[in-house]
Design a protein around this motif. Sequence first.
Motif: not given
Ligand code: GLA
Length: 385
Positions: A33, A39-40, A42, A175-176, A179, A228, A337
């Motif tokens: 994707r 960004e950051h 999610d 992570c959120g 992705d 992160y 990220g």
């Molecule tokens: C990485 C994480 C996502 C998101 C991005 C930043 O890709 O896997 O969940 O937090 O960073 O937007």
Amino acid sequence: MTPLDKALSDTVTAAFAQGFGSAPDLVARAPGRVNLIGEHTDYNDGFVLPCAIGPSTMVAASRRDDNAVHIVAVDFDNAVDAFDLKQPIERNPDQPWADYIRGMIMALQNAGHALTGANMAIAGNLPKGAGLSSSASLEVAVGKAMLALANVEIDHSRLAQIAQSAECDFVGTKCGIMDQLISAQGKAGHALLIDCRTLALTDAPVPDDIAIMIVHSGVTRGLVGGHYNERRRQCEAAAEAMGVAALRDANLDMLAAAGLDAVTTSRARHVITENQRTLDAADALAKNDLTTLGVLMAQSHASMRDDFEITVPPIDELVALLQRAIGPAGGARMTGGGFGGACVAVMPAAHVDKVRAAISAEYKTPAGESPLIMVERPGPGVAIL
Ligand code: GLA
């Protein structure tokens, strides 16, 4: 099938035949994707605006009669991994790539899915370390393949949540959902405005005459490195101090009143302002207003650079070059990220040649090479081919 997909499908099918001596029962494909903006946000229950792209990870798979899983990883010199579904699944310290697969399979079982043993060959054509979600696409493709072998149909948002838990709980990157969700739910010709609290998806059509350009800075990145997770902790601390469930629920007045230290304040300011920019960007895209979209992308980049502090000098340089080449006709920013990876630019398709020429002439990666430039149309999400 696109020529890119055909080539990868041939590769993974041939690797399967070589490794296991037969044709696979199925091939699953899950795309990478690019995030246009948001960004950051999610993991702060906020908004993101990504689209799925052409490059992907493919899994050629067949069912086995026992509980074993055997994997051939084409992109790692045909390295192999094997484990038993009925034994505790542990991390494989010698082969970090295998953890995404092990973690996904464990997460599927933890979610209550009865799986069968499997032989799998895996290959991808996403540049690694570019911030284009090669790991999420691997998790989602493995999940789709394993469930298909077990004849289980699953809602793709649920599949994404399971993949996210594999990455958070097994691999260790907190992570959120962005992705995995866009890899699972991507829609050809569309970006998706995602509400990461409710997982509501709103179509954001990208007309044919708008080009999405991705330029890899050549600085590779790794999320597990700790930055992160540190950013995530800072955001959660800010939300807690303001007495809200997530930064999604905060605004700049609340932030000003909270009296947080300077670093935590800037982290929260990025997220609060980025959420609004993402909503505004979706509006601008719907009105075909690329000038406004470009302004928002520039603000997003500045906020990632100054408040969230996740950019690096070569990325800042590349974004500035893209912005200059595109002018008011569109915009550019770092995507993903952070700490390296790729930049995304949105522009009228008619500008692509000019911008490509400018970047090829003016930007060199830290290794002194010309950067990888991809021009993408939004593609579909995970599927069995
Ligand atoms: C990485 C994480 C996502 C998101 C991005 C930043 O890709 O896997 O969940 O937090 O960073 O937007």
